[in-house]
Design a protein around this motif. Sequence first.
Motif, mmCIF file in Angstrom:
data_model
loop_
_atom_site.group_PDB
_atom_site.id
_atom_site.type_symbol
_atom_site.label_atom_id
_atom_site.label_comp_id
_atom_site.label_asym_id
_atom_site.label_seq_id
_atom_site.Cartn_x
_atom_site.Cartn_y
_atom_site.Cartn_z
ATOM 1 N N PRO A 54 -3.530 4.414 -4.425
ATOM 2 C CA PRO A 54 -4.392 5.163 -3.507
ATOM 3 C C PRO A 54 -3.903 6.596 -3.263
ATOM 4 N N SER A 55 -4.866 7.493 -2.982
ATOM 5 C CA SER A 55 -4.497 8.822 -2.483
ATOM 6 C C SER A 55 -4.018 8.645 -1.030
ATOM 7 N N LYS A 56 -3.503 9.754 -0.449
ATOM 8 C CA LYS A 56 -3.015 9.655 0.935
ATOM 9 C C LYS A 56 -4.139 9.224 1.878
ATOM 10 N N GLU A 57 -5.314 9.815 1.688
ATOM 11 C CA GLU A 57 -6.450 9.490 2.558
ATOM 12 C C GLU A 57 -6.899 8.043 2.345
ATOM 13 N N THR A 85 -12.524 -2.704 1.314
ATOM 14 C CA THR A 85 -12.783 -1.801 0.182
ATOM 15 C C THR A 85 -12.257 -2.366 -1.125
ATOM 16 N N LEU A 86 -11.051 -2.944 -1.089
ATOM 17 C CA LEU A 86 -10.456 -3.518 -2.301
ATOM 18 C C LEU A 86 -11.218 -4.751 -2.749
ATOM 19 N N LEU A 92 0.832 -1.217 0.000
ATOM 20 C CA LEU A 92 0.000 0.000 0.000
ATOM 21 C C LEU A 92 0.862 1.262 0.000
ATOM 22 N N ARG A 93 1.868 1.273 0.859
ATOM 23 C CA ARG A 93 2.706 2.476 0.978
ATOM 24 C C ARG A 93 3.502 2.727 -0.311
ATOM 25 N N LEU A 120 -7.141 2.281 3.902
ATOM 26 C CA LEU A 120 -6.841 0.875 3.590
ATOM 27 C C LEU A 120 -5.917 0.266 4.641
ATOM 28 N N LEU A 121 -4.942 1.052 5.105
ATOM 29 C CA LEU A 121 -4.063 0.549 6.177
ATOM 30 C C LEU A 121 -4.885 0.240 7.425
ATOM 31 N N GLY A 122 -5.884 1.079 7.671
ATOM 32 C CA GLY A 122 -6.752 0.871 8.830
ATOM 33 C C GLY A 122 -7.626 -0.365 8.698
#
Lengths: 291, 257
Positions: free
Chosen positions: B244-247, B231-232, B13-14, B252-254
């Motif tokens: 992904p955008s920053k938000e 979500t994915l 993700l990052r 997604l990390l959450g």
Amino acid sequence: MRKHFKDVLIKIAEKDEKLILLLGDISVFLLKDFADRFPDRFYNIGICENTLISMAAGMSSQNLHPIVHTIAPFITERSYEQVKLDMCYNGFGGNIVSCGGSFDYAWDGATHHCYTDLELMRMLPGMEVMQPGSKKELGLLLESQYANGKPSYFRIPADEHLLDLPVEFGKANVVLHKDSAKLTVITAGPLLNNVYEACKDMNVNLLYFHTIKPLDAEVLARYSKTKMLVIHDAFGLFESVCATVDSKVKYHGIPDKFCCYYGTLEDIRRLLMLDAAGIKNIIQKELSGIK
Amino acid sequence: MDCFCKSVRQDILRISRHSGHGHIPTCFSVVEMLAAVYSEMKHNPADTSWDERDIFILSKGHAALAHYCTLAHSGYFPVKDVYNFGAFSSIFGCHADRHRVPGVELSTGSLGHGSCVGAGIALAFKIKKSPRKVYVLIGDGESNEGTVWESLMVAAHQKLDNLTVLLDHNKSQIRCLPITRPADKFRAFDCETLEVDGHDINALKTALSAPSNGRPKVIVANTIKGCGCKTLAENMFAWHRRSPSKEEMEMLLGELK
């Protein structure tokens, strides 16, 4: 010619246990001697040319020397991406030895005619491309190149030229040289017979190439002051010459249409004016246009 | 979620956020398979040309980012190196180059090559009487390609029991040409076929170590495209190539548990 291929393979296999033969269900009976003597190095994989090439790349990655053998259009045109990616891009060499190039299977029609193989292979980075025109050339080129780890393409022709020429990978032969000649005729493979027959009494130079890539630029440079005419029953040599010299180069060979005739190799060559008489006619026209 | 797999997903993700590239959902469906294979196979991150190593091929090359992160977490290179993923001078392309990335055995991208090259390597090991093994990870979309089936026919005929193919059955082809009843198909091709939950590492390891019975093994791994992030998983087509955008990344990390 294919019997000679078998003899060369057995000769190499006797001294190199890394040589592995992968067949696309062709020449199986012919190669029975090889299969009997080296059963763990003989694989008639099946009629699956894509997998054949990829498997050869996999074997090459483990330092074996695979030789893939089957019919030219299917192993080059059908398997082009496998040669491009698995052999060339990945850097896993191996040897593709085809038969049925150009119109060697004339009677089987356009599905079995293959005049693009040499050019297709030539365009791939790292590829060596050879069109031996005699048993001597086939044997010496295969022996000198099969184990170098590079992707290499060889064509076994149905017929052969009858000239006894020195053979060295990457080196062309000056077959005819006339100091006063303003035209240099260039050819490759067994078609040399017809081209030589047409040229021998004319005021032209004749260069012969069994190696299409790398092309012998040094020999071409020597004739760069003359006009050049490539006579070849395939694509590949003309494009290679054009990419190498600045001279004006013309081509006589494959037209931009399918050959929808059957018959024999000689029939098709006559149709395309690639028999000795047809070639002579083409050269005379070319000479008449040179001041 | 396994700690190793969670870390790999976080890095995917990052890095996707940082680079603007990535097939995140397809990467997320293979994370456990990669973890299980690298846990079971013989390999040495300190010596990538070790001549006793097993061979792994990521045939569905568009999951390269998951492979890079797995290799990084296995000790091949620092994960920070992968942050220039897809950049002009990066060694980490969106499809891997074996000449440049330590631990990558085959450059892939065009689908349907890995099982064929893998069969050649497996046959080479048989000829050399070597105990080394070959693992190939393919996709269900990739299985639209005829070469997948061609190569498995050959592998079964040649009795290549040192070849294991893992199918990422994430049902991504439901909008196109789905591979229905894949286990039945691979059994019909004379492969030793096992079917497991592709996100259960222990089940995958058990399947990897199960006997091959003289045949190539196929592990049909039932997976969820985007597994790990709700979500994915629920919007796999919309997220197929998205970064992904920053938000979105924080969201997604959450979602990763």
